[in-house]
Design a protein around this motif. Sequence first.
Motif, PDB file in Angstrom:
ATOM      1  N   SER A 151       0.832  -1.200   0.000  1.00 49.86           N
ATOM      2  CA  SER A 151       0.000   0.000   0.000  1.00 49.86           C
ATOM      3  C   SER A 151       0.870   1.255   0.000  1.00 49.86           C
ATOM      4  CB  SER A 151      -0.918  -0.014   1.227  1.00 49.86           C
ATOM      5  OG  SER A 151      -1.640   1.182   1.330  1.00 49.86           O
ATOM      6  N   ALA A 152       1.882   1.266   0.844  1.00 49.98           N
ATOM      7  CA  ALA A 152       2.787   2.417   0.913  1.00 49.98           C
ATOM      8  C   ALA A 152       3.440   2.665  -0.439  1.00 49.98           C
ATOM      9  CB  ALA A 152       3.851   2.188   1.985  1.00 49.98           C
ATOM     10  N   GLU A 153       3.824   1.596  -1.122  1.00 47.46           N
ATOM     11  CA  GLU A 153       4.448   1.737  -2.437  1.00 47.46           C
ATOM     12  C   GLU A 153       3.466   2.332  -3.447  1.00 47.46           C
ATOM     13  OE1 GLU A 153       7.170   1.582  -5.633  1.00 47.46           O
ATOM     14  OE2 GLU A 153       7.351   1.844  -3.471  1.00 47.46           O
ATOM     15  N   GLU A 154       2.210   1.953  -3.379  1.00 49.68           N
ATOM     16  CA  GLU A 154       1.225   2.525  -4.303  1.00 49.68           C
ATOM     17  C   GLU A 154       1.054   4.019  -4.071  1.00 49.68           C
ATOM     18  OE1 GLU A 154      -2.265   0.306  -5.506  1.00 49.68           O
ATOM     19  OE2 GLU A 154      -1.579  -1.354  -4.245  1.00 49.68           O
ATOM     20  N   PHE A 155       1.015   4.430  -2.809  1.00 48.75           N
ATOM     21  CA  PHE A 155       0.916   5.859  -2.509  1.00 48.75           C
ATOM     22  C   PHE A 155       2.202   6.586  -2.917  1.00 48.75           C
ATOM     23  CE2 PHE A 155      -2.431   4.433   0.499  1.00 48.75           C
ATOM     24  CZ  PHE A 155      -3.466   5.229   0.025  1.00 48.75           C
ATOM     25  N   ARG A 156       3.341   5.942  -2.717  1.00 51.22           N
ATOM     26  CA  ARG A 156       4.615   6.549  -3.117  1.00 51.22           C
ATOM     27  C   ARG A 156       4.632   6.807  -4.617  1.00 51.22           C
ATOM     28  NH1 ARG A 156       8.977   6.092  -5.720  1.00 51.22           N
ATOM     29  NH2 ARG A 156       8.531   4.000  -6.438  1.00 51.22           N
ATOM     30  N   LEU A 157       4.116   5.867  -5.391  1.00 50.92           N
ATOM     31  CA  LEU A 157       4.083   6.035  -6.840  1.00 50.92           C
ATOM     32  C   LEU A 157       3.188   7.206  -7.259  1.00 50.92           C
ATOM     33  CD1 LEU A 157       4.032   2.298  -7.971  1.00 50.92           C
ATOM     34  CD2 LEU A 157       5.907   3.950  -8.256  1.00 50.92           C
ATOM     35  N   VAL A 158       2.087   7.398  -6.553  1.00 51.35           N
ATOM     36  CA  VAL A 158       1.229   8.557  -6.839  1.00 51.35           C
ATOM     37  C   VAL A 158       2.000   9.843  -6.557  1.00 51.35           C
ATOM     38  CG1 VAL A 158      -0.851   9.821  -6.133  1.00 51.35           C
ATOM     39  CG2 VAL A 158      -0.943   7.339  -6.438  1.00 51.35           C
ATOM     40  N   ILE A 159       2.672   9.898  -5.424  1.00 48.40           N
ATOM     41  CA  ILE A 159       3.446  11.094  -5.074  1.00 48.40           C
ATOM     42  C   ILE A 159       4.557  11.315  -6.090  1.00 48.40           C
ATOM     43  CG2 ILE A 159       5.012  12.075  -3.346  1.00 48.40           C
ATOM     44  CD1 ILE A 159       3.206  10.544  -1.235  1.00 48.40           C
ATOM     45  N   GLN A 160       5.210  10.246  -6.495  1.00 50.27           N
ATOM     46  CA  GLN A 160       6.277  10.370  -7.494  1.00 50.27           C
ATOM     47  C   GLN A 160       5.725  10.934  -8.805  1.00 50.27           C
ATOM     48  OE1 GLN A 160       9.283   7.288  -7.817  1.00 50.27           O
ATOM     49  NE2 GLN A 160       9.013   7.270 -10.032  1.00 50.27           N
ATOM     50  N   ARG A 161       4.554  10.448  -9.198  1.00 48.06           N
ATOM     51  CA  ARG A 161       3.937  10.944 -10.432  1.00 48.06           C
ATOM     52  C   ARG A 161       3.625  12.438 -10.330  1.00 48.06           C
ATOM     53  NH1 ARG A 161      -1.211   8.540 -10.777  1.00 48.06           N
ATOM     54  NH2 ARG A 161      -2.193  10.547 -10.493  1.00 48.06           N
ATOM     55  N   LEU A 162       3.170  12.875  -9.149  1.00 42.17           N
ATOM     56  CA  LEU A 162       2.852  14.296  -8.960  1.00 42.17           C
ATOM     57  C   LEU A 162       4.113  15.158  -8.982  1.00 42.17           C
ATOM     58  CD1 LEU A 162       0.142  14.080  -6.157  1.00 42.17           C
ATOM     59  CD2 LEU A 162      -0.199  14.260  -8.643  1.00 42.17           C
ATOM     60  N   LEU A 163       5.195  14.610  -8.449  1.00 36.71           N
ATOM     61  CA  LEU A 163       6.455  15.362  -8.410  1.00 36.71           C
ATOM     62  C   LEU A 163       7.221  15.294  -9.730  1.00 36.71           C
ATOM     63  CD1 LEU A 163       7.716  14.312  -4.857  1.00 36.71           C
ATOM     64  CD2 LEU A 163       6.852  16.569  -5.533  1.00 36.71           C
ATOM     65  N   SER A 164       6.924  14.326 -10.568  1.00 37.60           N
ATOM     66  CA  SER A 164       7.742  14.104 -11.768  1.00 37.60           C
ATOM     67  C   SER A 164       7.802  15.287 -12.731  1.00 37.60           C
ATOM     68  CB  SER A 164       7.323  12.820 -12.490  1.00 37.60           C
ATOM     69  OG  SER A 164       6.027  12.942 -13.006  1.00 37.60           O
TER      70      SER A 164
ATOM     71  N   LEU B 150      17.928  16.736  -5.227  1.00 38.80           N
ATOM     72  CA  LEU B 150      16.970  15.739  -4.761  1.00 38.80           C
ATOM     73  C   LEU B 150      16.638  14.741  -5.858  1.00 38.80           C
ATOM     74  CD1 LEU B 150      14.584  18.205  -2.913  1.00 38.80           C
ATOM     75  CD2 LEU B 150      16.163  16.592  -1.841  1.00 38.80           C
ATOM     76  N   ASP B 151      16.632  13.475  -5.511  1.00 40.33           N
ATOM     77  CA  ASP B 151      16.242  12.407  -6.423  1.00 40.33           C
ATOM     78  C   ASP B 151      14.731  12.215  -6.311  1.00 40.33           C
ATOM     79  OD1 ASP B 151      17.022   9.848  -8.024  1.00 40.33           O
ATOM     80  OD2 ASP B 151      15.707   9.160  -6.382  1.00 40.33           O
ATOM     81  N   LEU B 152      14.065  12.130  -7.451  1.00 41.26           N
ATOM     82  CA  LEU B 152      12.613  12.008  -7.490  1.00 41.26           C
ATOM     83  C   LEU B 152      12.109  10.803  -6.698  1.00 41.26           C
ATOM     84  CD1 LEU B 152       9.858  12.908  -8.621  1.00 41.26           C
ATOM     85  CD2 LEU B 152      10.380  11.564 -10.663  1.00 41.26           C
ATOM     86  N   SER B 153      12.708   9.652  -6.896  1.00 39.32           N
ATOM     87  CA  SER B 153      12.274   8.445  -6.203  1.00 39.32           C
ATOM     88  C   SER B 153      12.514   8.548  -4.696  1.00 39.32           C
ATOM     89  CB  SER B 153      12.995   7.229  -6.772  1.00 39.32           C
ATOM     90  OG  SER B 153      12.558   6.058  -6.137  1.00 39.32           O
ATOM     91  N   ASP B 154      13.683   9.042  -4.326  1.00 39.34           N
ATOM     92  CA  ASP B 154      13.990   9.186  -2.901  1.00 39.34           C
ATOM     93  C   ASP B 154      13.066  10.197  -2.229  1.00 39.34           C
ATOM     94  OD1 ASP B 154      16.033   7.340  -3.121  1.00 39.34           O
ATOM     95  OD2 ASP B 154      17.623   8.853  -3.250  1.00 39.34           O
TER      96      ASP B 154
END
Length: 188
Positions: free
Chosen positions: A119-132, A143-147
């Motif tokens: 679940s945490a990974e799914e939310f992380r991917l949403v945040i990554q998409r918003l920051l991309s 700053l690294d996008l994934s980190d």
Amino acid sequence: MTETEKTILGAAVRMFTRYGVKRTSMGDLAQEAGVSRQTLYNTYKNKDDVLRALIRFHTRNALSEIEAELGGIDHLGGQLDIVFDRMVLGGFDLVREMPNAQDLIDGFNAAGQEEMTASAEEFRLVIQRLLSPHRKALANAGLDLSDLSDFVQRSAKSAGSVARDRDHLVRLLQTLRNLCLAATGQSR
């Protein structure tokens, strides 16, 4: 998800909220759901399976709500507000209303660690998409996008565990939001 699964999960939320995970038996769940014990056991092997299914169900619902609301928001701050609301604030409010909240949290931690990680990974991917879209500004800030998306997801969830009250949690999440905006060169 079948109607039977939804019915059982609804019953589980009511029972776990009212009596806690430890004090709720599979028989109690079957009775509350209005299904036979055999139907319950055919659907979920044990309470751990029910808890894992609840985590998946909550995650899917929260992600669907996020996606539905993100369509009309183009500012990173507003997008993060939606994610934080569904990922942290909703669960925080629910747990605060429960008389046996710690029992439920302990049950989730014991039974659903793998599901909570997914679940945490799914939310992380949403945040990554918003920051991309801000990848270049983030790189310029070192700053690294994934980190960063991992840090934001973990920090937001952790804030829900350590906040003194809801107002404190909102302030912590606003600080995290504002840090993301500063890192990407966005205004509030």
